[in-house]
Design a protein around this motif. Structure first.
Motif, PDB file in Angstrom:
ATOM      1  N   GLU A  93       0.841  -1.196   0.000  1.00 46.15           N
ATOM      2  CA  GLU A  93       0.000   0.000   0.000  1.00 46.15           C
ATOM      3  C   GLU A  93       0.880   1.252   0.000  1.00 46.15           C
ATOM      4  O   GLU A  93       2.101   1.175  -0.011  1.00 46.15           O
ATOM      5  N   ASP A  94       0.256   2.403   0.025  1.00 45.15           N
ATOM      6  CA  ASP A  94       0.978   3.670  -0.040  1.00 45.15           C
ATOM      7  C   ASP A  94       1.585   3.993   1.321  1.00 45.15           C
ATOM      8  O   ASP A  94       0.933   4.587   2.178  1.00 45.15           O
ATOM      9  N   ILE A  95       2.845   3.605   1.526  1.00 47.77           N
ATOM     10  CA  ILE A  95       3.472   3.814   2.827  1.00 47.77           C
ATOM     11  C   ILE A  95       3.943   5.255   3.007  1.00 47.77           C
ATOM     12  O   ILE A  95       4.518   5.601   4.032  1.00 47.77           O
ATOM     13  N   THR A  96       3.718   6.115   2.034  1.00 48.90           N
ATOM     14  CA  THR A  96       4.079   7.520   2.190  1.00 48.90           C
ATOM     15  C   THR A  96       2.925   8.328   2.789  1.00 48.90           C
ATOM     16  O   THR A  96       3.061   9.520   3.031  1.00 48.90           O
ATOM     17  N   GLN A  97       1.803   7.665   3.028  1.00 44.04           N
ATOM     18  CA  GLN A  97       0.627   8.361   3.558  1.00 44.04           C
ATOM     19  C   GLN A  97       0.969   9.049   4.877  1.00 44.04           C
ATOM     20  O   GLN A  97       1.430   8.435   5.811  1.00 44.04           O
ATOM     21  N   ASN A  98       0.726  10.347   4.941  1.00 38.03           N
ATOM     22  CA  ASN A  98       1.017  11.096   6.162  1.00 38.03           C
ATOM     23  C   ASN A  98      -0.180  11.878   6.667  1.00 38.03           C
ATOM     24  O   ASN A  98      -0.054  12.712   7.553  1.00 38.03           O
ATOM     25  N   TYR A  99      -1.337  11.665   6.085  1.00 30.99           N
ATOM     26  CA  TYR A  99      -2.572  12.258   6.582  1.00 30.99           C
ATOM     27  C   TYR A  99      -2.529  13.786   6.602  1.00 30.99           C
ATOM     28  O   TYR A  99      -2.918  14.412   7.584  1.00 30.99           O
ATOM     29  N   VAL A 100      -2.023  14.382   5.542  1.00 31.83           N
ATOM     30  CA  VAL A 100      -2.026  15.837   5.460  1.00 31.83           C
ATOM     31  C   VAL A 100      -3.468  16.328   5.474  1.00 31.83           C
ATOM     32  O   VAL A 100      -4.302  15.869   4.701  1.00 31.83           O
ATOM     33  N   GLY A 101      -3.761  17.233   6.381  1.00 28.34           N
ATOM     34  CA  GLY A 101      -5.117  17.759   6.498  1.00 28.34           C
ATOM     35  C   GLY A 101      -6.041  16.921   7.346  1.00 28.34           C
ATOM     36  O   GLY A 101      -7.191  17.307   7.589  1.00 28.34           O
ATOM     37  N   ASP A 102      -5.562  15.762   7.831  1.00 26.88           N
ATOM     38  CA  ASP A 102      -6.358  14.915   8.727  1.00 26.88           C
ATOM     39  C   ASP A 102      -5.812  15.068  10.147  1.00 26.88           C
ATOM     40  O   ASP A 102      -4.606  14.934  10.370  1.00 26.88           O
ATOM     41  N   TYR A 103      -6.709  15.323  11.096  1.00 24.20           N
ATOM     42  CA  TYR A 103      -6.265  15.578  12.456  1.00 24.20           C
ATOM     43  C   TYR A 103      -6.981  14.649  13.430  1.00 24.20           C
ATOM     44  O   TYR A 103      -8.159  14.328  13.249  1.00 24.20           O
ATOM     45  N   ALA A 104      -6.271  14.243  14.441  1.00 28.68           N
ATOM     46  CA  ALA A 104      -6.822  13.281  15.398  1.00 28.68           C
ATOM     47  C   ALA A 104      -7.900  13.919  16.263  1.00 28.68           C
ATOM     48  O   ALA A 104      -7.872  15.122  16.545  1.00 28.68           O
ATOM     49  N   LYS A 105      -8.830  13.101  16.682  1.00 20.32           N
ATOM     50  CA  LYS A 105      -9.878  13.533  17.597  1.00 20.32           C
ATOM     51  C   LYS A 105      -9.254  13.861  18.952  1.00 20.32           C
ATOM     52  O   LYS A 105      -8.460  13.083  19.486  1.00 20.32           O
ATOM     53  N   VAL A 106      -9.569  15.019  19.484  1.00 18.70           N
ATOM     54  CA  VAL A 106      -9.062  15.407  20.797  1.00 18.70           C
ATOM     55  C   VAL A 106      -9.948  14.756  21.850  1.00 18.70           C
ATOM     56  O   VAL A 106     -11.128  15.079  21.979  1.00 18.70           O
ATOM     57  N   LYS A 107      -9.374  13.803  22.596  1.00 21.49           N
ATOM     58  CA  LYS A 107     -10.178  13.005  23.518  1.00 21.49           C
ATOM     59  C   LYS A 107     -10.053  13.458  24.966  1.00 21.49           C
ATOM     60  O   LYS A 107     -10.744  12.953  25.844  1.00 21.49           O
ATOM     61  N   HIS A 108      -9.137  14.385  25.244  1.00 18.37           N
ATOM     62  CA  HIS A 108      -8.947  14.863  26.608  1.00 18.37           C
ATOM     63  C   HIS A 108      -9.135  16.377  26.645  1.00 18.37           C
ATOM     64  O   HIS A 108      -9.045  17.066  25.627  1.00 18.37           O
ATOM     65  N   ASP A 109      -9.368  16.895  27.832  1.00 18.44           N
ATOM     66  CA  ASP A 109      -9.696  18.306  27.971  1.00 18.44           C
ATOM     67  C   ASP A 109      -8.473  19.211  28.014  1.00 18.44           C
ATOM     68  O   ASP A 109      -8.587  20.416  27.797  1.00 18.44           O
ATOM     69  N   PHE A 110      -7.299  18.657  28.314  1.00 23.91           N
ATOM     70  CA  PHE A 110      -6.156  19.542  28.533  1.00 23.91           C
ATOM     71  C   PHE A 110      -4.848  19.060  27.906  1.00 23.91           C
ATOM     72  O   PHE A 110      -3.889  19.814  27.817  1.00 23.91           O
ATOM     73  N   SER A 111      -4.780  17.808  27.453  1.00 22.99           N
ATOM     74  CA  SER A 111      -3.538  17.267  26.906  1.00 22.99           C
ATOM     75  C   SER A 111      -3.849  16.366  25.714  1.00 22.99           C
ATOM     76  O   SER A 111      -4.870  15.675  25.705  1.00 22.99           O
ATOM     77  N   THR A 112      -2.953  16.367  24.717  1.00 24.34           N
ATOM     78  CA  THR A 112      -3.191  15.521  23.556  1.00 24.34           C
ATOM     79  C   THR A 112      -1.879  15.149  22.882  1.00 24.34           C
ATOM     80  O   THR A 112      -0.834  15.765  23.124  1.00 24.34           O
ATOM     81  N   PHE A 113      -1.935  14.108  22.056  1.00 24.97           N
ATOM     82  CA  PHE A 113      -0.799  13.676  21.249  1.00 24.97           C
ATOM     83  C   PHE A 113      -0.915  14.260  19.843  1.00 24.97           C
ATOM     84  O   PHE A 113      -2.019  14.403  19.318  1.00 24.97           O
ATOM     85  N   VAL A 114       0.243  14.541  19.235  1.00 28.04           N
ATOM     86  CA  VAL A 114       0.294  14.935  17.830  1.00 28.04           C
ATOM     87  C   VAL A 114       1.488  14.229  17.193  1.00 28.04           C
ATOM     88  O   VAL A 114       2.632  14.426  17.609  1.00 28.04           O
ATOM     89  N   THR A 115       1.222  13.386  16.211  1.00 25.20           N
ATOM     90  CA  THR A 115       2.299  12.685  15.513  1.00 25.20           C
ATOM     91  C   THR A 115       2.953  13.613  14.487  1.00 25.20           C
ATOM     92  O   THR A 115       2.259  14.242  13.692  1.00 25.20           O
ATOM     93  N   ILE A 116       4.283  13.687  14.534  1.00 24.18           N
ATOM     94  CA  ILE A 116       5.008  14.529  13.580  1.00 24.18           C
ATOM     95  C   ILE A 116       5.859  13.696  12.623  1.00 24.18           C
ATOM     96  O   ILE A 116       6.330  14.204  11.605  1.00 24.18           O
ATOM     97  N   GLN A 117       6.070  12.419  12.965  1.00 21.02           N
ATOM     98  CA  GLN A 117       6.938  11.570  12.142  1.00 21.02           C
ATOM     99  C   GLN A 117       6.509  10.119  12.302  1.00 21.02           C
ATOM    100  O   GLN A 117       6.143   9.686  13.394  1.00 21.02           O
ATOM    101  N   ARG A 118       6.508   9.393  11.209  1.00 17.65           N
ATOM    102  CA  ARG A 118       6.159   7.977  11.219  1.00 17.65           C
ATOM    103  C   ARG A 118       7.310   7.167  10.634  1.00 17.65           C
ATOM    104  O   ARG A 118       8.059   7.648   9.798  1.00 17.65           O
TER     105      ARG A 118
END
Length: 440
Positions: A132-157
Protein backbone atom coordinates in the motif's frame (compact mmCIF):
# COMPACT_ATOMS: atom_id res chain seq x y z
CA UNK A 1 -26.18 6.46 13.79
CA UNK A 2 -23.54 3.73 13.68
CA UNK A 3 -21.49 3.26 16.84
CA UNK A 4 -17.86 2.17 17.01
CA UNK A 5 -15.69 0.84 19.81
CA UNK A 6 -11.91 1.33 19.81
CA UNK A 7 -9.54 -1.06 21.61
CA UNK A 8 -5.97 0.25 21.59
CA UNK A 9 -2.83 -1.66 22.49
CA UNK A 10 0.76 -0.41 22.56
CA UNK A 11 2.46 2.96 22.50
CA UNK A 12 1.37 6.59 22.36
CA UNK A 13 1.62 6.40 18.58
CA UNK A 14 -1.15 3.80 18.59
CA UNK A 15 -3.24 6.01 20.86
CA UNK A 16 -2.83 8.87 18.39
CA UNK A 17 -3.68 6.62 15.45
CA UNK A 18 -6.84 5.48 17.24
CA UNK A 19 -7.81 9.11 17.74
CA UNK A 20 -7.16 9.69 14.03
CA UNK A 21 -9.47 6.79 13.14
CA UNK A 22 -12.08 8.14 15.56
CA UNK A 23 -12.03 11.55 13.93
CA UNK A 24 -12.44 10.07 10.44
CA UNK A 25 -15.42 7.98 11.58
CA UNK A 26 -16.98 10.93 13.42
CA UNK A 27 -16.77 12.94 10.21
CA UNK A 28 -18.80 10.20 8.51
CA UNK A 29 -21.56 10.55 11.10
CA UNK A 30 -20.54 7.68 13.38
CA UNK A 31 -20.34 7.91 17.17
CA UNK A 32 -17.80 6.42 19.57
CA UNK A 33 -19.06 4.24 22.42
CA UNK A 34 -17.43 2.88 25.53
CA UNK A 35 -19.88 -0.03 25.64
CA UNK A 36 -18.60 -2.75 23.33
CA UNK A 37 -21.94 -4.59 23.42
CA UNK A 38 -23.72 -1.76 21.59
CA UNK A 39 -21.05 -1.28 18.92
CA UNK A 40 -21.72 -1.79 15.22
CA UNK A 41 -17.98 -1.71 14.55
CA UNK A 42 -15.04 -2.82 16.69
CA UNK A 43 -11.62 -1.50 15.72
CA UNK A 44 -8.62 -3.13 17.40
CA UNK A 45 -5.41 -1.12 17.04
CA UNK A 46 -2.55 -3.50 17.75
CA UNK A 47 1.13 -3.57 18.71
CA UNK A 48 3.89 -5.93 17.56
CA UNK A 49 6.93 -4.70 19.48
CA UNK A 50 6.81 -7.87 21.59
CA UNK A 51 5.26 -11.23 20.86
CA UNK A 52 3.38 -11.12 24.16
CA UNK A 53 1.44 -8.07 22.94
CA UNK A 54 0.35 -10.01 19.86
CA UNK A 55 -0.67 -13.04 21.93
CA UNK A 56 -2.78 -10.79 24.16
CA UNK A 57 -4.49 -9.26 21.13
CA UNK A 58 -5.25 -12.70 19.64
CA UNK A 59 -6.78 -13.83 22.94
CA UNK A 60 -8.92 -10.72 23.37
CA UNK A 61 -10.16 -10.60 19.77
CA UNK A 62 -11.23 -14.25 19.96
CA UNK A 63 -13.66 -13.24 22.72
CA UNK A 64 -15.63 -11.17 20.23
CA UNK A 65 -17.20 -14.34 18.84
CA UNK A 66 -20.06 -14.06 21.34
CA UNK A 67 -20.70 -10.49 20.25
CA UNK A 68 -20.68 -11.56 16.60
CA UNK A 69 -23.12 -14.34 17.35
CA UNK A 70 -25.47 -11.88 19.04
CA UNK A 71 -25.05 -9.37 16.21
CA UNK A 72 -24.15 -11.00 12.85
CA UNK A 73 -23.83 -7.55 11.25
CA UNK A 74 -21.01 -6.60 13.63
CA UNK A 75 -17.82 -5.68 11.75
CA UNK A 76 -14.39 -6.19 13.32
CA UNK A 77 -11.25 -4.48 12.05
CA UNK A 78 -7.74 -5.34 13.18
CA UNK A 79 -5.28 -2.58 12.34
CA UNK A 80 -1.82 -1.41 13.35
CA UNK A 81 1.51 -3.21 13.47
CA UNK A 82 0.16 -6.72 14.12
CA UNK A 83 -2.04 -6.41 11.06
CA UNK A 84 1.05 -5.86 8.95
CA UNK A 85 3.12 -8.50 10.74
CA UNK A 86 0.58 -11.33 10.93
CA UNK A 87 -2.26 -10.36 8.61
CA UNK A 88 -2.87 -13.72 6.88
CA UNK A 89 -2.70 -15.53 10.21
CA UNK A 90 -5.24 -13.14 11.73
CA UNK A 91 -7.75 -13.84 8.98
CA UNK A 92 -7.12 -17.58 9.24
CA UNK A 93 -7.26 -17.90 13.03
CA UNK A 94 -9.85 -15.27 13.87
CA UNK A 95 -12.94 -15.81 11.75
CA UNK A 96 -14.64 -13.00 13.65
CA UNK A 97 -12.36 -10.48 11.91
CA UNK A 98 -13.72 -8.84 8.75
CA UNK A 99 -10.85 -6.57 7.75
CA UNK A 100 -7.10 -6.31 8.35
CA UNK A 101 -5.61 -2.86 7.82
CA UNK A 102 -1.89 -2.17 8.12
CA UNK A 103 -0.18 0.93 9.57
CA UNK A 104 -0.78 4.18 7.72
CA UNK A 105 -3.81 2.76 5.88
CA UNK A 106 -6.38 4.08 8.33
CA UNK A 107 -7.90 6.39 5.73
CA UNK A 108 -9.58 3.29 4.26
CA UNK A 109 -11.40 2.22 7.43
CA UNK A 110 -14.56 4.38 7.00
CA UNK A 111 -14.99 3.08 3.45
CA UNK A 112 -14.65 -0.51 4.63
CA UNK A 113 -17.06 -0.17 7.53
CA UNK A 114 -19.70 1.91 5.78
CA UNK A 115 -19.77 -0.04 2.51
CA UNK A 116 -23.31 -0.66 1.31
CA UNK A 117 -24.91 -4.12 1.03
CA UNK A 118 -24.13 -4.33 -2.70
CA UNK A 119 -20.44 -3.56 -2.23
CA UNK A 120 -18.03 -6.51 -2.47
CA UNK A 121 -16.38 -5.12 0.66
CA UNK A 122 -19.58 -5.81 2.56
CA UNK A 123 -19.54 -9.51 1.77
CA UNK A 124 -15.95 -10.59 1.96
CA UNK A 125 -12.84 -10.46 4.10
CA UNK A 126 -10.48 -7.85 2.77
CA UNK A 127 -6.84 -7.31 3.57
CA UNK A 128 -4.93 -4.10 3.01
CA UNK A 129 -1.62 -4.73 4.71
CA UNK A 130 0.62 -5.31 1.67
CA UNK A 131 1.98 -3.04 -1.06
CA UNK A 132 0.00 0.00 0.00
CA UNK A 133 0.98 3.67 -0.04
CA UNK A 134 3.47 3.81 2.83
CA UNK A 135 4.08 7.52 2.19
CA UNK A 136 0.63 8.36 3.56
CA UNK A 137 1.02 11.10 6.16
CA UNK A 138 -2.57 12.26 6.58
CA UNK A 139 -2.03 15.84 5.46
CA UNK A 140 -5.12 17.76 6.50
CA UNK A 141 -6.36 14.91 8.73
CA UNK A 142 -6.26 15.58 12.46
CA UNK A 143 -6.82 13.28 15.40
CA UNK A 144 -9.88 13.53 17.60
CA UNK A 145 -9.06 15.41 20.80
CA UNK A 146 -10.18 13.01 23.52
CA UNK A 147 -8.95 14.86 26.61
CA UNK A 148 -9.70 18.31 27.97
CA UNK A 149 -6.16 19.54 28.53
CA UNK A 150 -3.54 17.27 26.91
CA UNK A 151 -3.19 15.52 23.56
CA UNK A 152 -0.80 13.68 21.25
CA UNK A 153 0.29 14.93 17.83
CA UNK A 154 2.30 12.69 15.51
CA UNK A 155 5.01 14.53 13.58
CA UNK A 156 6.94 11.57 12.14
CA UNK A 157 6.16 7.98 11.22
CA UNK A 158 8.43 5.04 10.50
CA UNK A 159 12.07 4.45 11.34
CA UNK A 160 15.34 4.23 9.40
CA UNK A 161 17.48 2.84 12.22
CA UNK A 162 17.07 -0.94 11.71
CA UNK A 163 18.21 -1.92 15.21
CA UNK A 164 18.95 -5.65 15.07
CA UNK A 165 16.34 -6.59 17.73
CA UNK A 166 13.48 -4.35 16.55
CA UNK A 167 10.67 -5.20 14.17
CA UNK A 168 9.12 -1.72 13.97
CA UNK A 169 10.97 -0.52 10.80
CA UNK A 170 9.73 -3.57 8.91
CA UNK A 171 6.14 -2.79 9.88
CA UNK A 172 6.05 1.01 9.95
CA UNK A 173 8.32 1.58 6.95
CA UNK A 174 10.92 4.31 6.49
CA UNK A 175 10.79 7.68 8.22
CA UNK A 176 8.12 10.05 6.92
CA UNK A 177 7.84 13.60 8.23
CA UNK A 178 4.69 15.68 8.34
CA UNK A 179 4.66 19.13 6.83
CA UNK A 180 5.40 21.59 9.63
CA UNK A 181 2.46 23.83 8.81
CA UNK A 182 0.15 20.81 9.01
CA UNK A 183 1.54 19.96 12.47
CA UNK A 184 1.09 23.56 13.60
CA UNK A 185 -2.48 23.59 12.31
CA UNK A 186 -3.30 20.47 14.33
CA UNK A 187 -1.75 21.93 17.47
CA UNK A 188 -3.66 25.18 16.93
CA UNK A 189 -6.94 23.28 16.55
CA UNK A 190 -6.19 21.47 19.82
CA UNK A 191 -5.34 24.74 21.57
CA UNK A 192 -8.63 26.23 20.33
CA UNK A 193 -10.37 23.41 22.22
CA UNK A 194 -8.58 24.25 25.46
CA UNK A 195 -5.60 21.92 25.18
CA UNK A 196 -2.58 23.31 27.06
CA UNK A 197 -0.15 20.36 26.88
CA UNK A 198 0.92 18.64 23.69
CA UNK A 199 3.07 15.51 23.25
CA UNK A 200 4.85 15.34 19.88
CA UNK A 201 5.28 11.77 18.67
CA UNK A 202 7.65 9.93 16.38
CA UNK A 203 9.64 6.71 16.30
CA UNK A 204 12.76 8.93 16.18
CA UNK A 205 11.06 12.20 16.93
CA UNK A 206 14.15 14.42 17.09
CA UNK A 207 15.20 13.34 13.58
CA UNK A 208 12.28 15.44 12.29
CA UNK A 209 12.93 17.57 9.22
CA UNK A 210 10.73 19.39 6.77
CA UNK A 211 12.45 21.45 4.10
CA UNK A 212 14.87 23.74 5.94
CA UNK A 213 13.11 23.15 9.26
CA UNK A 214 14.32 20.72 11.92
CA UNK A 215 12.99 19.53 15.28
CA UNK A 216 14.36 22.54 17.15
CA UNK A 217 12.51 24.82 14.71
CA UNK A 218 9.29 22.88 15.18
CA UNK A 219 9.50 23.07 18.98
CA UNK A 220 10.00 26.82 18.77
CA UNK A 221 7.02 27.29 16.45
CA UNK A 222 4.75 25.10 18.60
CA UNK A 223 5.74 27.11 21.67
CA UNK A 224 4.50 30.29 19.95
CA UNK A 225 0.93 28.97 19.70
CA UNK A 226 -1.32 30.74 22.17
CA UNK A 227 -2.71 28.53 24.93
CA UNK A 228 0.03 25.90 24.75
CA UNK A 229 1.85 25.86 28.09
CA UNK A 230 3.76 22.58 28.01
CA UNK A 231 5.44 20.68 25.19
CA UNK A 232 6.65 17.10 25.59
CA UNK A 233 7.94 14.63 23.00
CA UNK A 234 8.90 10.99 22.58
CA UNK A 235 10.95 9.07 21.64
CA UNK A 236 14.22 10.81 20.78
CA UNK A 237 17.37 9.06 19.56
CA UNK A 238 20.77 9.97 21.09
CA UNK A 239 22.22 10.47 17.62
CA UNK A 240 19.92 13.41 16.81
CA UNK A 241 20.64 15.71 19.75
CA UNK A 242 22.27 18.75 18.15
CA UNK A 243 23.63 21.81 19.95
CA UNK A 244 20.76 23.83 18.48
CA UNK A 245 18.21 21.36 19.83
CA UNK A 246 19.76 21.21 23.29
CA UNK A 247 19.72 25.01 23.44
CA UNK A 248 15.96 24.99 22.75
CA UNK A 249 15.34 22.19 25.25
CA UNK A 250 17.13 24.04 28.03
CA UNK A 251 16.03 27.60 27.31
CA UNK A 252 12.49 27.50 25.90
CA UNK A 253 10.27 27.71 29.02
CA UNK A 254 7.41 25.80 27.39
CA UNK A 255 9.50 22.73 26.50
CA UNK A 256 9.42 20.41 29.51
CA UNK A 257 12.65 19.32 31.15
CA UNK A 258 12.09 15.64 30.59
CA UNK A 259 13.11 13.13 27.94
CA UNK A 260 12.81 9.38 27.45
CA UNK A 261 16.12 8.44 25.78
CA UNK A 262 16.59 4.69 25.16
CA UNK A 263 20.07 3.45 26.06
CA UNK A 264 19.45 -0.31 25.46
CA UNK A 265 22.95 -1.18 26.73
CA UNK A 266 25.88 0.52 28.44
CA UNK A 267 28.39 -1.51 26.42
CA UNK A 268 29.78 -0.14 23.18
CA UNK A 269 30.23 -3.73 22.00
CA UNK A 270 26.54 -4.44 22.49
CA UNK A 271 25.45 -1.11 21.03
CA UNK A 272 27.40 -1.91 17.88
CA UNK A 273 25.92 -5.40 17.75
CA UNK A 274 22.45 -3.93 18.25
CA UNK A 275 23.15 -1.43 15.43
CA UNK A 276 22.09 1.43 17.64
CA UNK A 277 24.08 4.06 15.70
CA UNK A 278 25.45 5.67 18.87
CA UNK A 279 28.10 4.86 21.47
CA UNK A 280 28.32 5.55 25.18
CA UNK A 281 30.49 8.65 24.77
CA UNK A 282 27.79 10.23 22.60
CA UNK A 283 25.04 9.12 24.95
CA UNK A 284 26.77 10.48 28.05
CA UNK A 285 27.42 13.77 26.26
CA UNK A 286 23.67 14.24 25.79
CA UNK A 287 22.92 13.46 29.44
CA UNK A 288 25.67 15.78 30.68
CA UNK A 289 24.51 18.67 28.49
CA UNK A 290 20.87 18.33 29.56
CA UNK A 291 21.79 18.16 33.23
CA UNK A 292 24.47 20.90 33.04
CA UNK A 293 21.91 23.68 33.48
CA UNK A 294 19.24 21.68 35.29
CA UNK A 295 20.49 18.82 37.52
CA UNK A 296 16.87 17.78 38.02
CA UNK A 297 16.23 17.38 34.27
CA UNK A 298 14.11 14.21 34.13
CA UNK A 299 15.51 11.37 32.06
CA UNK A 300 14.09 7.88 31.64
CA UNK A 301 15.28 5.07 29.41
CA UNK A 302 14.80 1.60 27.93
CA UNK A 303 17.34 -1.17 28.38
CA UNK A 304 17.65 -4.81 27.29
CA UNK A 305 19.16 -7.31 29.72
CA UNK A 306 20.88 -10.40 28.31
CA UNK A 307 20.99 -9.47 24.64
CA UNK A 308 22.43 -12.27 22.52
CA UNK A 309 26.22 -12.28 22.94
CA UNK A 310 26.22 -10.12 26.09
CA UNK A 311 29.20 -10.98 28.29
CA UNK A 312 29.67 -10.38 32.01
CA UNK A 313 31.84 -7.38 31.13
CA UNK A 314 29.16 -5.98 28.80
CA UNK A 315 26.57 -6.21 31.55
CA UNK A 316 28.86 -4.58 34.10
CA UNK A 317 29.26 -1.70 31.61
CA UNK A 318 25.47 -1.32 31.69
CA UNK A 319 25.48 -1.24 35.49
CA UNK A 320 28.18 1.45 35.40
CA UNK A 321 26.22 3.42 32.82
CA UNK A 322 23.13 3.41 35.04
CA UNK A 323 25.24 4.69 37.95
CA UNK A 324 26.64 7.44 35.75
CA UNK A 325 23.37 8.48 34.08
CA UNK A 326 21.22 8.49 37.24
CA UNK A 327 18.00 7.85 35.35
CA UNK A 328 14.79 8.99 37.00
CA UNK A 329 13.08 5.86 35.73
CA UNK A 330 13.88 2.92 33.45
CA UNK A 331 11.92 0.31 31.54
CA UNK A 332 14.06 -2.80 31.86
CA UNK A 333 13.40 -5.80 29.63
CA UNK A 334 14.80 -9.31 29.43
CA UNK A 335 15.87 -10.04 25.87
CA UNK A 336 13.74 -12.49 23.93
CA UNK A 337 14.27 -13.19 20.20
CA UNK A 338 11.73 -11.46 17.96
CA UNK A 339 10.91 -13.31 14.75
CA UNK A 340 11.54 -11.16 11.71
CA UNK A 341 14.49 -9.29 13.20
CA UNK A 342 18.18 -9.67 12.45
CA UNK A 343 19.10 -10.90 15.94
CA UNK A 344 16.44 -13.63 15.79
CA UNK A 345 18.78 -15.63 13.55
CA UNK A 346 21.53 -15.71 16.18
CA UNK A 347 22.07 -18.46 18.74
CA UNK A 348 21.39 -17.31 22.28
CA UNK A 349 24.42 -17.29 24.58
CA UNK A 350 22.70 -16.94 27.95
CA UNK A 351 20.24 -19.11 29.83
CA UNK A 352 16.91 -17.76 31.01
CA UNK A 353 18.24 -17.91 34.58
CA UNK A 354 21.32 -15.85 33.69
CA UNK A 355 19.25 -13.20 31.95
CA UNK A 356 16.83 -13.02 34.87
CA UNK A 357 19.70 -12.65 37.36
CA UNK A 358 21.10 -9.70 35.41
CA UNK A 359 17.69 -8.12 35.13
CA UNK A 360 17.14 -8.48 38.88
CA UNK A 361 20.46 -6.78 39.66
CA UNK A 362 19.70 -3.88 37.33
CA UNK A 363 16.17 -3.41 38.70
CA UNK A 364 17.55 -3.29 42.25
CA UNK A 365 20.15 -0.70 41.24
CA UNK A 366 17.62 1.46 39.39
CA UNK A 367 15.10 1.30 42.24
CA UNK A 368 17.67 2.88 44.52
CA UNK A 369 18.52 5.56 41.95
CA UNK A 370 14.83 6.37 41.37
CA UNK A 371 14.34 6.80 45.11
CA UNK A 372 17.33 9.16 45.37
CA UNK A 373 16.20 11.19 42.36
CA UNK A 374 12.73 11.60 43.86
CA UNK A 375 14.17 12.63 47.22
CA UNK A 376 15.90 15.55 45.50
CA UNK A 377 12.44 17.01 44.84
CA UNK A 378 11.50 17.24 48.53
CA UNK A 379 11.41 20.81 49.76
CA UNK A 380 10.86 22.28 46.29
CA UNK A 381 7.91 24.33 45.10
CA UNK A 382 6.73 23.00 41.74
CA UNK A 383 3.98 23.77 39.24
CA UNK A 384 1.80 20.74 38.56
CA UNK A 385 -0.56 20.08 35.69
CA UNK A 386 -3.44 18.38 37.49
CA UNK A 387 -4.39 15.15 35.70
CA UNK A 388 -7.16 13.84 37.96
CA UNK A 389 -7.94 12.11 41.21
CA UNK A 390 -5.39 9.88 42.86
CA UNK A 391 -5.85 6.23 41.91
CA UNK A 392 -5.83 5.28 45.61
CA UNK A 393 -7.91 8.07 47.14
CA UNK A 394 -10.57 9.98 45.21
CA UNK A 395 -10.32 12.78 47.77
CA UNK A 396 -6.77 13.51 46.63
CA UNK A 397 -5.44 14.75 43.30
CA UNK A 398 -2.46 13.80 41.15
CA UNK A 399 -0.46 16.07 38.92
CA UNK A 400 2.89 16.04 37.14
CA UNK A 401 5.79 18.43 37.39
CA UNK A 402 7.63 19.89 34.43
CA UNK A 403 10.22 17.09 34.81
CA UNK A 404 7.48 14.44 34.80
CA UNK A 405 7.36 13.61 38.51
CA UNK A 406 4.00 12.47 39.82
CA UNK A 407 2.88 14.34 42.95
CA UNK A 408 -0.15 13.59 45.14
CA UNK A 409 -1.84 16.41 47.08
CA UNK A 410 -5.03 17.14 49.01
CA UNK A 411 -7.09 20.01 47.59
CA UNK A 412 -7.78 22.89 49.96
CA UNK A 413 -9.84 24.70 47.33
CA UNK A 414 -11.69 23.75 44.15
CA UNK A 415 -9.29 22.02 41.76
CA UNK A 416 -10.04 20.26 38.50
CA UNK A 417 -8.09 18.29 35.87
CA UNK A 418 -6.26 20.65 33.54
CA UNK A 419 -5.49 23.24 36.22
CA UNK A 420 -1.95 24.41 36.85
CA UNK A 421 -1.27 24.66 40.57
CA UNK A 422 1.73 25.32 42.78
CA UNK A 423 2.60 22.65 45.32
CA UNK A 424 5.27 22.47 48.01
CA UNK A 425 6.70 18.93 47.86
CA UNK A 426 7.21 17.93 51.46
CA UNK A 427 7.08 14.15 51.72
CA UNK A 428 7.54 10.85 49.89
CA UNK A 429 5.72 7.61 50.58
CA UNK A 430 7.33 4.69 48.84
CA UNK A 431 8.39 6.29 45.56
CA UNK A 432 5.43 8.64 45.42
CA UNK A 433 5.99 12.32 46.11
CA UNK A 434 3.41 14.17 48.17
CA UNK A 435 2.86 17.90 48.39
CA UNK A 436 0.86 20.71 49.95
CA UNK A 437 -1.27 22.89 47.70
CA UNK A 438 -0.25 26.54 47.90
CA UNK A 439 -2.44 29.60 47.54
CA UNK A 440 -2.78 31.13 44.08
Amino acid sequence: MKKYYLATYGCQMNEYDSALIAQKLDMEGCMETGDITEADFIIVNTCSVREKAEDTAFANISKYRKLKKANPDLKVVVCGCMAKNRGPEILKRLKVVNYVVGPDQYKNIPELLLAGPDSPLHKTHHRMFLDEDITQNYVGDYAKVKHDFSTFVTIQRGCNKRCSYCIVPYLRGPEKYRDMNDVLTEVQKAADKGITEVMLLGQTVNAYKNGDNNFADLLTRVSEIGGIERIRFTSPHPRHYTNELIDVLLNNPKVCHYAHIPIQSGSDNMLKKMRRQHNMEQYMSVIEQLRSKDPLYGISTDVICGFVGETDEDFEDTMKAFEACQFDNAFMFIYSPRKGTESYKETETLTAEEKLARHTRLVELQNGITKKRNELMIGRTETLLVEGCSSRDENEFMGKTDNFKKVIFKPTRIVKPGDYVKVKIDDMKGWTLRGTLLDD
